[in-house]
Design a protein around this motif. Structure first.
Motif, mmCIF file in Angstrom:
data_model
loop_
_atom_site.group_PDB
_atom_site.id
_atom_site.type_symbol
_atom_site.label_atom_id
_atom_site.label_comp_id
_atom_site.label_asym_id
_atom_site.label_seq_id
_atom_site.Cartn_x
_atom_site.Cartn_y
_atom_site.Cartn_z
ATOM 1 N N ASN A 137 0.817 -1.215 0.000
ATOM 2 C CA ASN A 137 0.000 0.000 0.000
ATOM 3 C C ASN A 137 0.854 1.269 0.000
ATOM 4 O OD1 ASN A 137 0.891 -0.208 2.754
ATOM 5 N ND2 ASN A 137 -0.751 1.203 3.331
ATOM 6 N N THR A 138 2.183 1.125 -0.082
ATOM 7 C CA THR A 138 3.077 2.272 -0.054
ATOM 8 C C THR A 138 3.804 2.418 -1.387
ATOM 9 O OG1 THR A 138 3.428 2.054 2.326
ATOM 10 C CG2 THR A 138 5.025 3.366 1.107
ATOM 11 N N GLU A 139 3.655 3.575 -1.981
ATOM 12 C CA GLU A 139 4.279 3.886 -3.275
ATOM 13 C C GLU A 139 5.532 4.732 -3.054
ATOM 14 O OE1 GLU A 139 2.439 5.633 -7.334
ATOM 15 O OE2 GLU A 139 2.557 7.092 -5.704
ATOM 16 N N LEU A 140 6.599 4.387 -3.761
ATOM 17 C CA LEU A 140 7.832 5.161 -3.755
ATOM 18 C C LEU A 140 8.119 5.606 -5.183
ATOM 19 C CD1 LEU A 140 10.065 2.872 -1.489
ATOM 20 C CD2 LEU A 140 8.676 4.823 -0.777
ATOM 21 N N ILE A 141 8.475 6.872 -5.354
ATOM 22 C CA ILE A 141 8.706 7.407 -6.698
ATOM 23 C C ILE A 141 9.994 8.224 -6.721
ATOM 24 C CG2 ILE A 141 7.679 8.645 -8.650
ATOM 25 C CD1 ILE A 141 5.549 8.287 -5.640
ATOM 26 N N LEU A 142 10.748 8.079 -7.777
ATOM 27 C CA LEU A 142 11.921 8.924 -8.016
ATOM 28 C C LEU A 142 11.675 9.726 -9.285
ATOM 29 C CD1 LEU A 142 14.841 9.885 -7.593
ATOM 30 C CD2 LEU A 142 15.604 7.833 -8.843
ATOM 31 N N HIS A 143 11.798 11.057 -9.161
ATOM 32 C CA HIS A 143 11.593 11.949 -10.300
ATOM 33 C C HIS A 143 12.916 12.563 -10.747
ATOM 34 C CE1 HIS A 143 7.208 11.973 -10.175
ATOM 35 N NE2 HIS A 143 7.261 12.149 -8.866
ATOM 36 N N ASP A 144 13.112 12.623 -12.050
ATOM 37 C CA ASP A 144 14.191 13.407 -12.646
ATOM 38 C C ASP A 144 13.609 14.789 -12.917
ATOM 39 O OD1 ASP A 144 16.131 14.622 -14.133
ATOM 40 O OD2 ASP A 144 16.424 12.955 -15.530
ATOM 41 N N HIS A 185 8.544 13.852 -18.444
ATOM 42 C CA HIS A 185 8.694 12.395 -18.281
ATOM 43 C C HIS A 185 9.562 12.145 -17.048
ATOM 44 C CE1 HIS A 185 7.017 11.842 -22.309
ATOM 45 N NE2 HIS A 185 7.823 12.807 -22.711
ATOM 46 N N SER A 186 9.148 12.708 -15.926
ATOM 47 C CA SER A 186 10.013 12.745 -14.740
ATOM 48 C C SER A 186 10.118 11.421 -13.995
ATOM 49 C CB SER A 186 9.511 13.823 -13.777
ATOM 50 O OG SER A 186 8.224 13.475 -13.271
ATOM 51 N N THR A 187 9.117 10.552 -14.095
ATOM 52 C CA THR A 187 9.090 9.325 -13.291
ATOM 53 C C THR A 187 10.069 8.302 -13.852
ATOM 54 O OG1 THR A 187 6.742 9.720 -12.843
ATOM 55 C CG2 THR A 187 7.617 7.535 -12.313
ATOM 56 N N ILE A 188 11.178 8.071 -13.137
ATOM 57 C CA ILE A 188 12.211 7.168 -13.651
ATOM 58 C C ILE A 188 12.418 5.933 -12.773
ATOM 59 C CG2 ILE A 188 13.431 8.994 -14.887
ATOM 60 C CD1 ILE A 188 15.425 9.102 -12.580
ATOM 61 N N ALA A 189 11.871 5.921 -11.585
ATOM 62 C CA ALA A 189 11.922 4.733 -10.719
ATOM 63 C C ALA A 189 10.630 4.697 -9.906
ATOM 64 C CB ALA A 189 13.139 4.766 -9.806
ATOM 65 N N LEU A 190 10.061 3.502 -9.750
ATOM 66 C CA LEU A 190 8.720 3.414 -9.172
ATOM 67 C C LEU A 190 8.535 2.091 -8.440
ATOM 68 C CD1 LEU A 190 5.928 4.841 -9.105
ATOM 69 C CD2 LEU A 190 5.388 3.663 -11.234
ATOM 70 N N VAL A 191 8.036 2.183 -7.221
ATOM 71 C CA VAL A 191 7.680 1.009 -6.430
ATOM 72 C C VAL A 191 6.188 1.093 -6.114
ATOM 73 C CG1 VAL A 191 8.026 -0.215 -4.250
ATOM 74 C CG2 VAL A 191 9.986 0.839 -5.408
ATOM 75 N N ASN A 192 5.455 0.035 -6.417
ATOM 76 C CA ASN A 192 4.007 -0.023 -6.139
ATOM 77 C C ASN A 192 3.232 1.120 -6.796
ATOM 78 O OD1 ASN A 192 4.320 -2.341 -4.545
ATOM 79 N ND2 ASN A 192 4.754 -1.111 -2.723
ATOM 80 N N GLY A 193 3.445 1.279 -8.087
ATOM 81 C CA GLY A 193 2.759 2.333 -8.827
ATOM 82 C C GLY A 193 1.255 2.190 -8.853
ATOM 83 N N HIS A 194 0.725 1.003 -8.486
ATOM 84 C CA HIS A 194 -0.728 0.811 -8.487
ATOM 85 C C HIS A 194 -1.425 1.692 -7.456
ATOM 86 C CE1 HIS A 194 0.839 -2.189 -5.513
ATOM 87 N NE2 HIS A 194 -0.149 -1.678 -4.790
ATOM 88 N N VAL A 195 -0.679 2.202 -6.460
ATOM 89 C CA VAL A 195 -1.296 3.036 -5.427
ATOM 90 C C VAL A 195 -1.938 4.270 -6.043
ATOM 91 C CG1 VAL A 195 -0.858 4.463 -3.392
ATOM 92 C CG2 VAL A 195 0.203 2.198 -3.590
ATOM 93 N N THR A 196 -1.214 4.949 -6.948
ATOM 94 C CA THR A 196 -1.772 6.136 -7.607
ATOM 95 C C THR A 196 -2.002 5.920 -9.095
ATOM 96 O OG1 THR A 196 0.419 7.077 -8.076
ATOM 97 C CG2 THR A 196 -0.607 7.659 -5.965
#
Length: 266
Positions: A42-49, A55-66
């Protein structure tokens, strides 16, 4: 519960060894990949460039959250994302400065509440180049809280009350409304019309709407307008003329409340 997912695009990119920002993004992507193995689904982690907002989203954990995906723009963030406030801050005077904002509430486009945090990193020139965000979906916790509330609400323990400790009228209304919402077993933010109508129905049986000002209090608790509550009452058999068979006596306060509203509007 959905399965954990981790997506990394940064690790596949060819980088310039002298590009400090790019090398830092590589490190952060590796950190997210490691954390992806222990955070809950249930926890999403995102890394933006931040150098490439489109097209900033370059790393993503649990993208289904949002519902986000690799390559999504920075503006695909949740509603009420306070992370953007960091971008509006004045350029830092010192080099290599970072800033963060944590434990703020945001929400998904379909209304689910999130507990969020954002860290913004700037390069030696003070320009933002990376952002790490975390969003925890609170839905499961809210449902659990509601379920526990239903279990402990009908307490059989005797309560000793004194004249000074007796609740006043406002407190009694608030308690009755809160209990009705808890028994519904679902957070108000996730309730549909039928579920809110059921809450209003229970409150009519408790005589809540016989008290002046109760319509406004219930409307606020359910996140709707007072006119919506009036519509719910009409659907339950409390028409404006106050003639609804056995329910006619309880309809009078509703009719009076409507007249008061019309006088104020005039």
């Amino acid at each position: 519960m959905k399965q954990k997912t981790t997506e990394i695009s940064t690790l596949d990119r060819v980088i310039d060894a002298d590009d400090e920002s790019e090398r830092m993004l590589q490190v952060l992507a590796s950190v997210l990949e490691g954390l992806g193995g222990i955070v809950s689904p249930n926890t999403e982690l995102i890394l933006h460039d931040m150098r490439n907002p489109s097209h900033s989203t370059i790393a993503l954990v649990n993208g289904h959250v949002t519902g986000r995906q690799i390559g999504d723009p920075i503006i695909a963030a949740p509603v009420d994302d306070k992370g953007f406030e960091l971008l509006l801050e004045k350029r830092p005077s010192q080099k290599g400065m970072s800033a963060s904002i944590s434990r703020y509430r945001s929400r998904t486009k379909d209304g689910r509440e999130l507990l969020s945090a954002t860290v913004l990193l700037r390069n030696r020139k003070g320009l933002p180049f990376a952002s790490v965000c975390a969003n925890a979906d609170l839905t499961d916790y809210q449902l659990l809280h509601a379920a526990l509330g239903r279990l402990i609400a009908p307490s059989s323990e005797a309560r000793e009350t004194t004249a000074d400790s007796r609740p006043n009228l406002d407190e009694m209304i608030e308690e009755i409304v809160s209990e009705a919402i808890q028994r519904a077993g679902i957070p108000v933010s996730l309730m549909d019309k039928a579920e809110k109508l059921k809450v209003v129905s229970e409150l009519t049986k408790r005589g809540v709407f016989m008290i002046k000002g109760a319509v406004e209090r219930v409307a606020q608790a359910l996140g709707v307008t007072r006119f919506t509550v009036y519509n719910y009452l009409e659907a339950l058999g409390f028409p404006r003329n106050g003639k609804a068979g056995a329910a006619g006596k309880e309809a009078e306060p509703v009719k009076a409340a409507r007249k008061t509203t019309r006088r104020r509007a005039g």
